[in-house]
Design an enzyme around this catalytic site. Structure first.
Site, PDB file in Angstrom:
ATOM      1  N   ASP A 132     -32.982   4.728  60.072  1.00 43.52           N
ATOM      2  CA  ASP A 132     -34.150   3.890  60.329  1.00 43.52           C
ATOM      3  C   ASP A 132     -33.807   2.438  60.006  1.00 43.52           C
ATOM      4  O   ASP A 132     -33.248   2.135  58.947  1.00 43.52           O
ATOM      5  CB  ASP A 132     -35.336   4.345  59.472  1.00 43.52           C
ATOM      6  N   HIS A 139     -43.122  -7.764  60.608  1.00 43.30           N
ATOM      7  CA  HIS A 139     -43.376  -6.763  59.577  1.00 43.30           C
ATOM      8  C   HIS A 139     -42.637  -7.113  58.292  1.00 43.30           C
ATOM      9  O   HIS A 139     -43.201  -7.000  57.188  1.00 43.30           O
ATOM     10  CB  HIS A 139     -42.945  -5.382  60.063  1.00 43.30           C
ATOM     11  N   ARG A 148     -44.697  -9.692  47.425  1.00 42.58           N
ATOM     12  CA  ARG A 148     -44.062 -10.692  46.557  1.00 42.58           C
ATOM     13  C   ARG A 148     -44.695 -12.076  46.633  1.00 42.58           C
ATOM     14  O   ARG A 148     -44.270 -12.982  45.917  1.00 42.58           O
ATOM     15  CB  ARG A 148     -42.561 -10.780  46.905  1.00 42.58           C
ATOM     16  N   GLU A 204     -45.871   4.086  60.184  1.00 41.85           N
ATOM     17  CA  GLU A 204     -45.171   2.921  60.711  1.00 41.85           C
ATOM     18  C   GLU A 204     -44.919   3.145  62.196  1.00 41.85           C
ATOM     19  O   GLU A 204     -44.331   4.159  62.590  1.00 41.85           O
ATOM     20  CB  GLU A 204     -43.858   2.658  59.976  1.00 41.85           C
ATOM     21  N   GLU A 206     -43.083   2.727  65.440  1.00 36.95           N
ATOM     22  CA  GLU A 206     -41.716   2.408  65.810  1.00 36.95           C
ATOM     23  C   GLU A 206     -41.368   3.017  67.170  1.00 36.95           C
ATOM     24  O   GLU A 206     -42.085   3.872  67.691  1.00 36.95           O
ATOM     25  CB  GLU A 206     -40.720   2.931  64.760  1.00 36.95           C
ATOM     26  N   ASP A 238     -42.748   6.601  61.381  1.00 40.55           N
ATOM     27  CA  ASP A 238     -42.024   6.708  60.113  1.00 40.55           C
ATOM     28  C   ASP A 238     -43.052   6.808  58.983  1.00 40.55           C
ATOM     29  O   ASP A 238     -43.405   5.823  58.350  1.00 40.55           O
ATOM     30  CB  ASP A 238     -41.125   5.476  59.941  1.00 40.55           C
ATOM     31  N   ARG A 242     -46.321   4.686  50.080  1.00 45.36           N
ATOM     32  CA  ARG A 242     -46.047   3.352  49.541  1.00 45.36           C
ATOM     33  C   ARG A 242     -45.934   3.329  48.016  1.00 45.36           C
ATOM     34  O   ARG A 242     -45.125   2.574  47.462  1.00 45.36           O
ATOM     35  CB  ARG A 242     -47.155   2.383  49.992  1.00 45.36           C
ATOM     36  N   GLN A 245     -42.634   4.776  47.129  1.00 44.78           N
ATOM     37  CA  GLN A 245     -41.614   3.820  47.550  1.00 44.78           C
ATOM     38  C   GLN A 245     -41.478   2.659  46.565  1.00 44.78           C
ATOM     39  O   GLN A 245     -40.369   2.231  46.235  1.00 44.78           O
ATOM     40  CB  GLN A 245     -41.954   3.290  48.949  1.00 44.78           C
ATOM     41  N   TYR A 249     -37.525   2.417  45.099  1.00 43.11           N
ATOM     42  CA  TYR A 249     -36.652   1.797  46.101  1.00 43.11           C
ATOM     43  C   TYR A 249     -35.571   0.895  45.525  1.00 43.11           C
ATOM     44  O   TYR A 249     -34.596   0.575  46.215  1.00 43.11           O
ATOM     45  CB  TYR A 249     -37.476   1.033  47.145  1.00 43.11           C
ATOM     46  N   LYS A 258     -39.832   8.266  52.209  1.00 42.77           N
ATOM     47  CA  LYS A 258     -39.658   8.334  53.661  1.00 42.77           C
ATOM     48  C   LYS A 258     -39.128   9.685  54.127  1.00 42.77           C
ATOM     49  O   LYS A 258     -39.265  10.032  55.305  1.00 42.77           O
ATOM     50  CB  LYS A 258     -38.649   7.254  54.102  1.00 42.77           C
ATOM     51  N   THR A 262     -40.862  12.446  59.690  1.00 45.89           N
ATOM     52  CA  THR A 262     -40.801  11.460  60.762  1.00 45.89           C
ATOM     53  C   THR A 262     -41.226  12.166  62.033  1.00 45.89           C
ATOM     54  O   THR A 262     -40.650  13.204  62.384  1.00 45.89           O
ATOM     55  CB  THR A 262     -39.371  10.906  60.934  1.00 45.89           C
ATOM     56  N   THR A 355     -40.710  -1.121  61.911  1.00 41.09           N
ATOM     57  CA  THR A 355     -42.114  -1.278  62.271  1.00 41.09           C
ATOM     58  C   THR A 355     -42.319  -2.419  63.266  1.00 41.09           C
ATOM     59  O   THR A 355     -41.816  -3.523  63.078  1.00 41.09           O
ATOM     60  CB  THR A 355     -42.950  -1.533  61.016  1.00 41.09           C
ATOM     61  N   GLU A 369     -50.068  -3.416  56.169  1.00 41.94           N
ATOM     62  CA  GLU A 369     -50.406  -4.722  56.731  1.00 41.94           C
ATOM     63  C   GLU A 369     -51.874  -4.798  57.170  1.00 41.94           C
ATOM     64  O   GLU A 369     -52.539  -5.812  56.951  1.00 41.94           O
ATOM     65  CB  GLU A 369     -49.499  -5.012  57.930  1.00 41.94           C
TER      66      GLU A 369
END
Length: 426
Positions: A132, A139, A148, A204, A206, A238, A242, A245, A249, A258, A262, A355, A369
């Site tokens: 992926d 995105h 952030r 997500e 895709e 996907d 969250r 993750q 991550y 993830k 899928t 994404t 988002e």
């Protein structure tokens, strides 16, 4: 746009049909005798390729039957010459002024054709490996701002398509229910993690590229060579947890967040069907290294939308509309980068695009988002609101390329969320 083609199958000539004669996407379905049969979609019907091959309606010069094992992998490995030969034969059999062998024989049509409604579609190919990517700039910038506080991209992002290796074993066909995953999570103000079901289940939007022709280990690819290896494209969801993750991550990227699922659409739309819809990648803010340079347009103008229906809802709400042309890198660039260090690519490899998000909030390709990090609820037509997916929700991806008087459609990619398992040593 494209060649004006008409079929003797009336439903294929309706402008809103996803499957006109210009498309002819490939899939696999459960036959009446319970076997796995390869097929092609035309209008509201399918043509059984396994049966056509058995009856000798086409000859592709292979020493073995290509559609006898209930998977498209053998055919995909044949390369562009074989793909083109079968496409031309199918167009001849299905065109209104083409070969009458199928059109004129009611008995033959009964043996090799059927309505799509009521069919059980299966995985169209055996996924050998799944990678992926993170190739959508909007995105990537949105996620950076949400998580952030600024829209800064990773230092390497403008120089290469970033990706991670996922799990082929968790790729499932549209219509498969998705179990809410379990895992570790840690709240920002907590000292230690907890274990349990994710409360931030996301999708997500895709596009997945499906590799047909393999390449040997140790051999880099040019972007042009990479493009020639791609058999076709599918819609891809996907699924993402969250909160899992966020805790796991660093430093190696996504893992359990993830790996649990899928989803892909059941029809593979071929590269040749999408050829009239090619568009260029965006202007580069930073020059790419020579091995990533394209010889021409390699993205596609594909309209995409996402629909969400809570359990028991009479209809779904369209929560996003965007376009695949928003991507910063094309699939051939992703594939060329994947192979540049010497990674061998195999028939059945699946590459997720990352994404697809557009410039405005109604074009975003994830709930992260759309809810802007849980700061604004997403309102559905039913009156319900969402920050993330709830049990019983049905999430559907749809898409097509618009040719004016015809569409090259992908069908739907759908999954329903099931509750997390409640048993185990925890």
């Amino acid at each position: 746009m494209g060649v004006a083609l008409k079929s003797w199958i009336d439903s294929a000539n309706i402008p809103s049909s996803h499957f006109p004669l210009q498309n002819l996407p490939y899939g696999v379905y459960r036959s009446p005798n319970g076997g796995r049969h390869c097929c092609v979609a035309i209008g509201d019907q399918i043509v059984d390729l396994t049966q056509l091959e058995t009856l000798g309606l086409f000859e592709l010069g292979s020493q073995q039957r290509l559609f006898s094992d209930g998977s498209l992998n053998r055919f995909m490995a044949g390369g562009s010459g074989v793909w083109r030969q079968l496409r031309q034969r199918l167009i001849s059999l299905l065109a209104e002024n083409g070969d009458p062998s199928l059109r004129a024989s009611e008995a033959l049509r009964g043996d090799v054709m059927g309505q799509q409604v009521g069919l059980t579609m299966l995985m169209p190919f055996e996924v050998t490996e799944y990678t992926d990517f993170y190739a959508g700039r909007r995105h990537a910038e949105n996620a950076s701002e949400i998580l952030r506080g600024d829209r800064t991209l990773p230092p390497n992002w403008l120089s290469m398509p970033i990706g991670y290796n996922g799990r082929a074993s968790s790729v499932v066909v549209s219509g498969t229910d998705i179990r809410r995953p379990l895992g570790q999570m840690k709240a920002p103000d907590a000292d230690l993690p907890i274990f349990g079901p994710t409360s931030q289940l996301d999708f997500e939007l895709e596009i997945g590229s499906v590799i047909g022709v393999p390449s040997p280990m140790g051999q880099p690819l040019t972007v042009a060579e990479a493009e020639s290896m791609i058999f076709g494209y599918v819609l891809l969801n996907d699924w993402s947890a969250r909160d899992i993750q966020a805790w796991e991550y660093r430093p190696l990227g996504p893992f359990q967040a993830k790996a649990f699922a899928t989803s892909i659409s059941p029809w593979i739309v071929t590269r040749e069907a999408l050829e009239p819809f090619k568009v260029s990648t965006p202007k580069r803010e930073r020059p790419l290294l020579p091995y990533l340079l394209e010889s021409g347009p390699m993205l596609y103008d594909i309209r995409l939308e996402v629909l969400l229906a809570p359990a028991g809802a009479a209809r779904a709400t369209v929560i996003s509309r965007t376009n695949f042309r928003e991507m910063y890198y094309s699939a051939p660039q992703m594939l060329a980068h994947h192979a540049v260090a010497g990674c061998g690519m195999r028939t059945g490899d699946l590459l997720g695009s990352g994404t697809v998000s557009g410039p405005t909030e109604d074009c975003f390709g994830s709930l992260l988002e759309l809810s802007w990090g849980m700061t604004r609820p997403l309102h559905l037509d039913t009156g319900a609101t969402r920050f993330f997916l709830e049990d019983g929700d049905r999430l559907t991806l749809a898409g097509y390329a618009d040719g004016g008087d015809y569409r090259i459609g992908f069908g739907d990619c759908t999954g329903r969320v099931l509750p997390a398992l409640q048993h185990g040593p925890w």
